[in-house]
Design a protein around this motif. Sequence first.
Motif, short mmCIF file in Angstrom:
data_model
loop_
_atom_site.label_atom_id
_atom_site.label_comp_id
_atom_site.label_asym_id
_atom_site.label_seq_id
_atom_site.Cartn_x
_atom_site.Cartn_y
_atom_site.Cartn_z
N PRO A 236 0.79 -1.23 0.00
CA PRO A 236 0.00 0.00 0.00
C PRO A 236 0.83 1.29 0.00
N HIS A 237 2.10 1.22 0.37
CA HIS A 237 2.80 2.46 0.72
C HIS A 237 2.80 3.50 -0.40
N HIS A 238 3.31 3.14 -1.56
CA HIS A 238 3.44 4.16 -2.62
C HIS A 238 2.10 4.53 -3.24
N GLU A 239 1.22 3.56 -3.36
CA GLU A 239 -0.13 3.87 -3.88
C GLU A 239 -0.80 4.92 -2.97
N CYS A 240 -0.66 4.75 -1.68
CA CYS A 240 -1.29 5.68 -0.73
C CYS A 240 -0.56 7.02 -0.73
N GLU A 241 0.75 7.00 -0.90
CA GLU A 241 1.49 8.27 -1.01
C GLU A 241 0.98 9.09 -2.20
N VAL A 242 0.75 8.42 -3.34
CA VAL A 242 0.25 9.13 -4.52
C VAL A 242 -1.09 9.78 -4.19
N ALA A 243 -1.98 9.01 -3.57
CA ALA A 243 -3.32 9.55 -3.24
C ALA A 243 -3.19 10.77 -2.33
N GLN A 244 -2.28 10.71 -1.38
CA GLN A 244 -2.10 11.83 -0.45
C GLN A 244 -1.50 13.04 -1.15
N SER A 245 -0.36 12.81 -1.82
CA SER A 245 0.39 13.94 -2.38
C SER A 245 -0.38 14.60 -3.51
N GLU A 246 -0.93 13.80 -4.42
CA GLU A 246 -1.66 14.38 -5.54
C GLU A 246 -3.00 14.92 -5.07
N GLY A 247 -3.61 14.26 -4.09
CA GLY A 247 -4.86 14.77 -3.52
C GLY A 247 -4.67 16.14 -2.90
N ALA A 248 -3.57 16.32 -2.20
CA ALA A 248 -3.30 17.61 -1.55
C ALA A 248 -3.00 18.71 -2.56
N HIS A 249 -2.60 18.32 -3.78
CA HIS A 249 -2.28 19.30 -4.82
C HIS A 249 -3.39 19.42 -5.86
N GLY A 250 -4.56 18.95 -5.52
CA GLY A 250 -5.69 19.08 -6.44
C GLY A 250 -5.64 18.11 -7.60
N GLY A 251 -4.73 17.14 -7.55
CA GLY A 251 -4.71 16.07 -8.55
C GLY A 251 -4.22 16.47 -9.92
N ARG A 252 -3.73 17.71 -10.09
CA ARG A 252 -3.36 18.15 -11.44
C ARG A 252 -2.01 17.59 -11.86
N GLU A 253 -1.00 17.88 -11.06
CA GLU A 253 0.34 17.47 -11.46
C GLU A 253 0.74 16.19 -10.75
N ARG A 254 1.38 15.28 -11.52
CA ARG A 254 1.83 14.02 -10.92
C ARG A 254 2.88 14.28 -9.86
N PHE A 255 2.82 13.46 -8.83
CA PHE A 255 3.72 13.58 -7.69
C PHE A 255 5.15 13.17 -8.07
N VAL A 256 5.28 12.18 -8.96
CA VAL A 256 6.60 11.56 -9.23
C VAL A 256 6.80 11.41 -10.73
N ARG A 257 8.00 11.76 -11.20
CA ARG A 257 8.31 11.62 -12.63
C ARG A 257 8.69 10.17 -12.98
N HIS A 258 9.54 9.58 -12.16
CA HIS A 258 9.94 8.18 -12.38
C HIS A 258 9.84 7.40 -11.07
N TRP A 259 8.96 6.43 -11.06
CA TRP A 259 8.89 5.51 -9.92
C TRP A 259 9.87 4.38 -10.17
N VAL A 260 10.80 4.20 -9.26
CA VAL A 260 11.84 3.18 -9.43
C VAL A 260 11.71 2.15 -8.30
N HIS A 261 11.41 0.92 -8.68
CA HIS A 261 11.22 -0.15 -7.68
C HIS A 261 12.24 -1.26 -7.87
N ILE A 262 12.85 -1.63 -6.76
CA ILE A 262 13.93 -2.62 -6.81
C ILE A 262 13.36 -3.99 -6.41
N ALA A 263 13.59 -4.97 -7.27
CA ALA A 263 13.07 -6.32 -7.00
C ALA A 263 13.76 -6.91 -5.77
#
Length: 389
Positions: A236-263
């Motif tokens: 849940p961590h990053h999915e919820c971060e997106v909802a928080q950060s973009e929600g707080a900014h009115g959803g217009r601009e994406r919170f992150v340009r490149h999501w990098v996840h390490i296997a």
Amino acid sequence: MLRLYDTRRRGTFAFRPRGKRAVTIYVCGVTPYDTTHLGHARTFLVFDVLARLLEAGGTRVRYAQNVTDVDESILQRAARDGVDWRELGRREERAFLDDMRRLDWRKPDVMPHATRELAAMIRLAERLRRRGHAYELPGGLYYDVSTFPRFGELSRYSVAKMRRILASQDDARLDDPRRRSPLDFALWRRVSDGPTWPSRYGRGRPGWHLECSAMSERHLGYPVDVHGGGSDLLYPHHECEVAQSEGAHGGRERFVRHWVHIAPVRLNAAKMSKSDGNMIFVREALKKNSPQALRLYLLDIHYRRPFDHDEERLARARDRAAALDDALGRGRLGPIERDRASAAVLGALEDDLHTDRAIRELERQARRKLEPGPVASLRTIARRVLGIL
Ligand SMILES: [Zn+2]
């Protein structure tokens, strides 16, 4: 030109940073309650190489990595061991930094701690409530995921899968069963036991995801160029971060340009994890291996592929690091050039951080008869960018 995979778009794209003065990198760091294992080391070394590569090319980097120093797993471990949770956290954080320093980690420029940033977290929770993304229950303040249509876009998990993962989280038992949807997550939990802080939602503790949204913006601004961590953080961590950060900014601009996840790093086909107790610790591995050999070993598989720990491969990495030291270890460091040998190595790194191909290319070039200039350039890449020399 660096090309970097983005988990959200499921593809590799040219890296065009937004940061005005520096490239901004935010990495989700450790919850310090146990010893650093190879899985942590691999994750942080990938971002280390990314930062070094950018800096070697003359780009300024501002790298932040948080320390989750209050969390249900720390509290549970402290209670089990009969120690103070703050003392446990401080001790394990020191041990983590010590392990990573021995691996010649390019340390983050800022390491914010959750317990020191409560005010920013509470302000963010309040912003979300005012914008209609959050509602109050007797148990605390919850994010209403139905108000954020993009919820689930990053992980692309089904609701059933999300519910399964949520149920296995350490803090699931603290959630208010009256929330509107089982996917709604806590911004603030009213709790009476353990460490608590005052807020307008009662005394309690922040939800885990809140710290990274609040601290990344406070230390790096909005949006950030690169945000990442282990692939288990996708939901849940990053999915919820997106909802928080973009929600707080009115959803217009994406919170992150490149999501990098390490296997993950796996041991006998199971993910190496603190909660399962199947780990190889960095300090144990460093008793038999030099930091350079261990870095070579951990960087020898591309970061998006799971890494199966293998003692024989580790032994070969020792020999390979020694051979590289024989070939390139002595002599001056030169400026990084774009001669054929260096370009082959840099090209692999600039292609979505293929450290595995870069190391092989470096080994191949080091065996050739080269002019002093290209050799000095390769030496600098091996030492300053990959850190394997
Ligand atoms: Zn985080």
